[in-house]
Design an enzyme around this catalytic site. Structure first.
Site, PDB file in Angstrom:
ATOM      1  N   GLU B  40       0.826  -1.202   0.000  1.00  0.00           N
ATOM      2  CA  GLU B  40       0.000   0.000   0.000  1.00  0.00           C
ATOM      3  C   GLU B  40       0.867   1.261   0.000  1.00  0.00           C
ATOM      4  OE1 GLU B  40      -2.112  -1.003   3.525  1.00  0.00           O
ATOM      5  OE2 GLU B  40      -3.270  -2.556   2.497  1.00  0.00           O
ATOM      6  N   GLU B  71      -4.889  -6.635   2.377  1.00  0.00           N
ATOM      7  CA  GLU B  71      -3.659  -7.333   2.769  1.00  0.00           C
ATOM      8  C   GLU B  71      -3.748  -8.840   2.569  1.00  0.00           C
ATOM      9  OE1 GLU B  71      -5.134  -4.991   4.597  1.00  0.00           O
ATOM     10  OE2 GLU B  71      -3.660  -3.456   5.095  1.00  0.00           O
ATOM     11  N   PHE B  94       2.521  -1.072   9.059  1.00  0.00           N
ATOM     12  CA  PHE B  94       2.355  -1.259  10.509  1.00  0.00           C
ATOM     13  C   PHE B  94       2.137  -2.743  10.804  1.00  0.00           C
ATOM     14  CE2 PHE B  94       1.136   3.049   9.597  1.00  0.00           C
ATOM     15  CZ  PHE B  94       1.476   3.807  10.717  1.00  0.00           C
ATOM     16  N   HIS B 140      -1.773   0.751  16.459  1.00  0.00           N
ATOM     17  CA  HIS B 140      -0.696   1.194  15.558  1.00  0.00           C
ATOM     18  C   HIS B 140       0.653   1.268  16.258  1.00  0.00           C
ATOM     19  CE1 HIS B 140      -4.163   2.478  13.174  1.00  0.00           C
ATOM     20  NE2 HIS B 140      -3.370   2.569  12.139  1.00  0.00           N
TER      21      HIS B 140
END
Lengths: 325, 349
Positions: B40, B71, B94, B140
């Site tokens: 991405e 993903e 991440f 995150h």
């Protein structure tokens, strides 16, 4: 495009091989599991998802494939593996957990791999979509011929992987065919109970062709698959080929399928005897030739089972090998 | 003394980890047309963490592929491409996002070689960012290295400086397995996370080099206590060692550098010398990398410890948002100093 007599004979032979293979495994499966059923006992331990009734979906599509193509099957892979030409002796040995198996006994019946015919499995529903489309991407990037076909059940179309991969396959025009085997059941839940729009109609959402084939009929599946495969080979991207089929047994051996009504079970049709009759009626094969073919297939299956039973188990510590390349 | 980097002559520059890592990817891509990068925001943006800057311009959209936010889909596709002879590099900015694609990582990419009896190889490298310290909260800021390290079939490297970032990336790209190259966000050298930590910048030769898997690195030699870390906690440990030195305590700083495989011999060598051990990790404590380090000693020779070992790690809580609470969850130099001192205190009578 209709199948030639030779292709029809091949389709019957491959369906029969799958059926006789499953018959033999079914018998072997119960060894050591009576009177008390324990899935891990006997010479054939573990879950066993057999293909009874779904053989037409394998032959109708695989009849169009060549050595450059790749095929991914799901957790019910026997018919697809056999139609794809996976080595039957080594496949049987793998199912028995033997050293001579395709993966030396590391995979089992749900995880069959044979690089000689670019064949792999996904034991997790819908998750073979990505690897299938990835092989298609590799063919495209390497400018090599060949397409990839991923087999999924009707239950797979509600997994995220199905949608994610169809979107990207269409976006990047990958040479990919998504086959959905609609046997009307995701274990015990029917398609109608789980799916508001069937997969073939969802093809519109990916701007690609979608087709539904009724009848569990090898000849009709062959014709529809010809369109999907040609679409992929021509560089036009993926398509969804949904095939109505029958699961004649439970989800796995030991599932009595009490969630199905007696009427429903009684109404199920076995596609293999019907196809046999058709080939005889249409004089594609005469009875003696048919019987000779059947005897040959039975012998192949018997030999595969004998090879599997006669093979050694792997040494226990071979388990440590092949974790890394 | 820190290990001397070879080839730090005229061709060497001081680089951030992001630049050093992408230099390795670009060098390998120039040589091998089968390598492509997928993920991405990697083409036009150049990666959320700058890992792919300049790649799309040089290699084009066919080899630097921006994906939809899918993903599971693109890791699956990369796995299939690897099975068919390509060598994909997948970026997941991440590590927290592995929650939506973990099946493709641990059931497919990691197991296909084994389950196929070695027939299919999956030469796939993932570039993943991890870690907190900038108030990004529980979805995150995780490390999840213990989670990934728990699964057989994955190699995990965690460089702590730019030299190792480049060398370990070359190693990963030439390996025929699923390899995960993981960098803590605070040491990556990102403009938006303040000034890069100086000890993470390093002199990096222009030439290519690899760093062997399973070879830990001594950053600072010492005799009283061993401080084990990787990634960000190497830098915390170096600061702690400075503070301890000021109090007359000599700390050795050992960087694990690769988590799978783990250099257990280096752990034993250092702790045999110092007799005392602190393991620092920003990841969760429970069943984590710190436990694996302690288990190594327990199994091989617990007698080398003169005092109970101490672990400094996330106390098994989701990473909190608010600054005081997040700081409470994260390891730092002061916590490592306190832990080291506790190993040196005489046992209570």
């Amino acid at each position: 495009m209709k199948p030639t007599p030779k292709q029809r004979i091949w389709m019957y032979e491959a369906m029969l091989k799958s059926r006789l293979f499953d018959d033999a495994l079914f018998e072997a499966y119960w060894e050591g599991k009576k009177p008390v059923f324990h899935m891990g006992k006997g010479p054939l331990p573990g879950e066993m998802h057999q293909s009874f009734g779904q053989e037409p979906t394998a032959v109708g599509v695989c009849a169009h494939l060549g050595p450059d193509d790749a095929v991914g099957a799901g957790h019910r892979p026997h018919h697809v593996a056999i139609a794809r030409g996976v080595n039957l002796n080594r496949m049987a040995a793998e199912v028995f957990g033997k050293k001579t198996g395709l993966s030396g006994g590391r995979g089992g019946h749900m995880h069959l791999y044979d690089t000689n015919v670019n064949f792999f499995c996904s034991g997790i529903i819908a998750e073979g979509m990505g690897p299938g489309a990835g092989i298609a991407l590799a063919r495209k990037m390497q400018k090599k011929p060949g397409i990839a076909v991923a087999y999924n059940g009707d239950g797979a179309v509600n997994q995220g992987a199905f949608h994610e991969v169809m979107n990207m396959a269409a976006l990047w025009k990958l040479p990919f065919v998504c086959v959905i085997e609609d046997n009307n059941y995701a274990v015990s839940v029917t398609t109608r109970e789980s799916t508001v729009v069937p997969a073939w109609k969802r093809a519109a959402g990916y701007n690609c062709p979608g087709e539904y084939v009724e009848g569990n009929d090898p000849d009709l599946i062959f014709e529809a698959a010809a369109r999907a495969v040609q679409h992929a080979r021509a560089g036009n991207g993926p398509s969804i080929l949904e095939i109505q089929t029958e699961r004649l047994h439970g989800h796995f051996i030991g599932d009595s399928a009490g969630y199905r009504s007696k009427d429903e079970v009684a109404g199920q049709k076995d596609p293999i005897p019907a196809y046999r009759t058709r080939l005889l009626d249409e004089k594609v094969l005469a009875t003696p030739a048919m019987e000779a073919l059947e005897a040959k297939v039975q012998q192949e299956v018997d030999e595969a089972l004998k090879f599997a039973r006669d093979s050694e188990y792997p040494a226990a510590d071979e388990a440590l090998e092949r974790v890394y390349a | 003394m820190a290990q001397q980097a070879p080839g730090t002559g005229g061709s060497a520059r001081t680089l951030t980890m992001a630049r050093a890592g992408r230099e390795a990817v670009i060098a390998e891509m120039r040589k091998d047309p089968n390598i492509f990068v997928i993920g991405e925001d990697i083409a036009k943006l150049g990666g959320v963490f700058g890992t792919t800057v300049g790649m799309a311009e040089e290699f084009g959209a066919q080899r630097v592929i921006d994906t939809p936010i899918s993903e599971t889909g693109f890791i699956g596709i990369a796995t299939g491409a690897a099975m068919a002879g390509m060598r994909p590099v997948v970026e997941i900015a991440f590590v927290d996002f592995i929650g939506v694609c973990f099946n493709q990582i641990f059931n497919f990419a990691a197991k296909t070689h084994y389950m196929s009896g070695g027939q299919f190889k999956v030469p796939l490298t993932m570039m993943i960012g991890y870690g907190g310290g900038y108030n990004d909260a529980a979805q995150h800021s995780q490390c999840l290295i213990g989670t990934l390290a728990h699964v057989p079939g994955i190699r995990i490297v965690t460089p702590a400086d730019a030299y190792d970032a480049k060398g370990l990336m070359h190693t990963c790209l030439r390996d025929d397995n699923l390899t995960i190259w993981m960098v803590h966000k605070a040491i990556w050298g990102l403009g938006w996370l303040g000034t890069a930590i100086k000890t993470a910048m390093a002199t990096v030769p222009e030439e290519e080099y690899t760093i062997p898997l399973g070879q830990a690195r001594i950053w600072r030699e010492g005799t009283d206590v061993t401080l084990v870390g990787y990634g960000i906690t190497v830098h915390h440990s170096l600061q702690a060692a400075e503070k301890l030195a000021a109090e007359g305590i000599s700390a050795e700083v050992l960087d694990l550098r690769t988590i799978v495989p783990l250099d257990r011999e280096a752990i034993m060598r250092s702790v045999s010398k110092t007799g005392r051990l602190v393991v620092a990790d920003e990841d969760y404590l429970n069943c984590g990398v710190t436990a694996e380090v302690l288990a190594t000693i327990a199994e091989r020779n617990p007698k080398i410890l003169k005092a109970p070992a101490v672990r400094v790690a996330n106390p098994d809580i989701p990473v909190p948002f608010s600054r005081p609470m997040e700081n409470f969850a994260l390891p730092d130099a002061d916590k490592i100093v306190a832990a080291a001192k506790s190993t040196l205190r005489p046992a209570a009578a």
